[in-house]
Write an enzyme that holds these catalytic residues in place. Sequence first.
Site, short mmCIF file in Angstrom:
data_model
loop_
_atom_site.label_atom_id
_atom_site.label_comp_id
_atom_site.label_asym_id
_atom_site.label_seq_id
_atom_site.Cartn_x
_atom_site.Cartn_y
_atom_site.Cartn_z
N GLU A 79 -17.37 14.95 -32.23
CA GLU A 79 -17.34 16.29 -32.68
C GLU A 79 -15.98 16.95 -33.02
OE1 GLU A 79 -19.71 18.62 -29.94
OE2 GLU A 79 -21.69 17.67 -30.74
N GLU A 116 -26.95 13.22 -31.07
CA GLU A 116 -27.17 14.09 -30.03
C GLU A 116 -28.23 14.92 -30.50
OE1 GLU A 116 -24.00 15.91 -28.22
OE2 GLU A 116 -22.47 14.61 -28.09
#
Length: 567
Positions: free
Chosen positions: A259, A379
């Site tokens: 991320e 995720e």
Amino acid sequence: MGVFDGKRPILYLLWFALSCLTRVAVASNGAQLNDKELNVLQKRFDSYYSNDTQISVQGITLGGWLVTEPYITPSLYHKAINMVSQYNSTYHNMSQIVDEYTLCQELGYDKAKDLLSEHFDTWITESDFKQIKDDGFNLVRIPIGYWAWKLDHEENLYVGNATYEDPYVGEGLQLHYLNRALEWASKYELNVWIDLHGAPGSQNGFDNSGQRNFYNKLGWLSDMDTKVLTLNVWGAMFDEYLNGGNSSNPIVGIEVMNEPLVPKLNIWDVTQVYYEGFDMFKEKQRKGDNTTFIIHDAFQSIGHWNMELNPHFKNVSNRHFNLTNVSYSAQSVLVDHHHYEVFTDSQLQESQFSRIMNIINFGDSINKELQYHPAVVGEWSGAITDCATWVNGVNIGARYDGSYYNTTAFETSQPPSGNCTSNQPIDQWSDEYKIAVRQFVEAQLATYSAKTTGWIFWNWKTENAPEWDYLQLKEAGLFPVPFDNYTYFSTDGSGSIDSDFSSSLSTLAYPTSSGSRTTSSTAAKKGVASSFRKINLQDTELRALSGYWKMVLYLFPVCISLVVVLL
Ligand SMILES: *[C@@H]1O[C@H](CO)[C@@H](O)[C@H](O)[C@H]1NC(C)=O
Ligand SMILES: *[C@@H]1O[C@H](CO)[C@@H](O)[C@H](O)[C@H]1NC(C)=O
Ligand SMILES: *[C@@H]1O[C@H](CO)[C@@H](O)[C@H](O)[C@H]1NC(C)=O
Ligand SMILES: *[C@@H]1O[C@H](CO)[C@@H](O)[C@H](O)[C@H]1NC(C)=O
Ligand SMILES: *[C@@H]1O[C@H](CO)[C@@H](O)[C@H](O)[C@H]1NC(C)=O
Ligand SMILES: *[C@@H]1O[C@H](CO)[C@@H](O)[C@H](O)[C@H]1NC(C)=O
Ligand SMILES: *[C@@H]1O[C@H](CO)[C@@H](O)[C@H](O)[C@H]1NC(C)=O
Ligand SMILES: *[C@@H]1O[C@H](CO)[C@@H](O)[C@H](O)[C@H]1NC(C)=O
Ligand SMILES: *[C@@H]1O[C@H](CO)[C@@H](O)[C@H](O)[C@H]1NC(C)=O
Ligand SMILES: *[C@@H]1O[C@H](CO)[C@@H](O)[C@H](O)[C@H]1NC(C)=O
Ligand SMILES: *[C@@H]1O[C@H](CO)[C@@H](O)[C@H](O)[C@H]1NC(C)=O
Ligand SMILES: CC(=O)N[C@H]1CO[C@H](CO)[C@@H](O)[C@@H]1O
């Protein structure tokens, strides 16, 4: 886990357009699906189910272990506060310990090391790996921070002779536990995907990067030190984990950065360092090794990375790096997309129907990407609110009830969506809420299994954030066991399908051409089979695997065949 679900303009546009349409067509805006909505969705999901061998990653993340997260193990953070207040009488305020960085800083190296060692020892043990296997997962994603490669804290010395100052505990401590985890994974025949979750200076400012930073410029790639150290850490990871290491190495992929938050980071810088990492990866990877290079999408829209790191589009890669001498295929690189529905006000205000349609459209858009790169939803969770205590950070409230805006400098013009209840144990949730969570989980499982290279649920367990906690959701009957044992979107045609739908609803149910997967199913099998024959798994590995699909799963490049078919 990201504290905000990025800027995906195209997706939001899509979502917006769709939710407008659906609100007109299906007259319900509620938390619960009405019968019509259920039928629409069931119809849609039916098109996913076929006799195809399901070839997908079915993974779980061990978040909050080697990189700690306050909301996953609040007790660790409470312990740290207590320890500090014991020897510092003026310390009675939680605001200074908000992440692993400040935990180490406030406690000092030795005390932090004791506390963290105890946590590493107890939070995940061999029995977790056994249960992960028993529950049917085939892959474990293991986050780790760059500080694991700190060699000497007094000298601030890191691998590759880099010097970098930070308070983190390292000196091989996390690597010791990681290596144990790799042995357990081998023992229980689980694949492992290693994920560099924290970068020097922080790549996103979320506390899960080690260092929370809501308001200021991010450190990662802001200077040469952070970049050099990152490349050194990658070098150490590739040296250690590529090429099988030894026969018991279960690693199938290395995710070089979790991320990275563009636009707080510059997309050009992130792309550039991805290329440099990939070049190093290929340099260190010997012929015959199939470990996959994994990049997170950096919160770019689906499709953004199609032509990057793709040998068919040298005009694109050449803008960053000349990979002329590197031999690779588009399938050497896997793109990781994360998806949550709770980190913006507009997401929180969605009806259950548009929330699920959003998942369906997300799956469709990823599906189009597979002809370029394999892509996993690395995720996702069961959360339909951001109410879990500290999920937005220590002492930070929820957007859902507005307390986020009372505890941060961020503002909103939206009224609160509702009152938080899901921060309570599941047995205190309303039936309506439980149903919504179970449907949401099913919709994601069905979509990501059919439309992507696979999925990785976040997270294996937490202390008290049940919406993010596989074990608690399963225990409460809110996660299907086995994973395709759906209650609401049944796979056997027994769902409540009304064949007489109005044409507008049918259009809704099939907004894109539904043919691609069904028509290609036979070919897909052939493709998989033929590519599989070309992959000569070592005998030992073959024996270790039971089913056909598992053998295929063992190798990420499985999508080669899917791609061949799609092309
Ligand atoms: C799968 O195949 C079996 C046997 O060939 C058949 O009975 C069943 O209906 C098929 N299921 C689906 C969803 O096509
Ligand atoms: C004790 O805590 C206070 C307040 O957090 C801090 O300013 C001070 O530096 C701490 N003292 C020591 C010795 O750590
Ligand atoms: C804790 O400290 C912060 C700043 O360090 C301050 O803003 C806050 O009011 C303090 N809270 C309490 C309960 O003392
Ligand atoms: C490591 O760096 C230091 C200075 O930063 C230098 O003196 C030393 O020679 C270097 N060692 C190696 C093995 O490169
Ligand atoms: C094989 O690799 C694993 C993981 O890196 C490590 O734990 C183990 O000690 C190694 N075994 C041998 C015999 O080198
Ligand atoms: C690279 O080439 C492809 C077609 O081969 C084209 O679609 C794309 O726009 C080009 N990109 C750049 C940056 O030139
Ligand atoms: C590729 O390899 C050749 C021969 O080793 C070398 O001359 C050339 O500079 C290399 N190109 C790049 C872009 O590294
Ligand atoms: C947030 O602050 C406002 C204004 O002070 C207050 O009315 C509201 O109750 C607070 N909300 C929460 C959830 O604390
Ligand atoms: C939250 O609960 C209070 C008290 O029950 C109620 O008055 C309020 O309308 C609720 N807020 C929302 C947004 O549902
Ligand atoms: C599927 O789930 C139901 C409960 O929802 C359970 O009763 C049943 O045993 C499960 N099926 C299998 C094959 O485990
Ligand atoms: C990697 O895949 C190739 C075929 O694509 C196969 O020949 C080779 O044995 C595989 N290597 C390992 C270590 O499994
Ligand atoms: C980054 C870089 O050096 N790119 C060069 C790679 O090679 C092409 C020609 O093959 C050049 O045009 C690029 O500038």
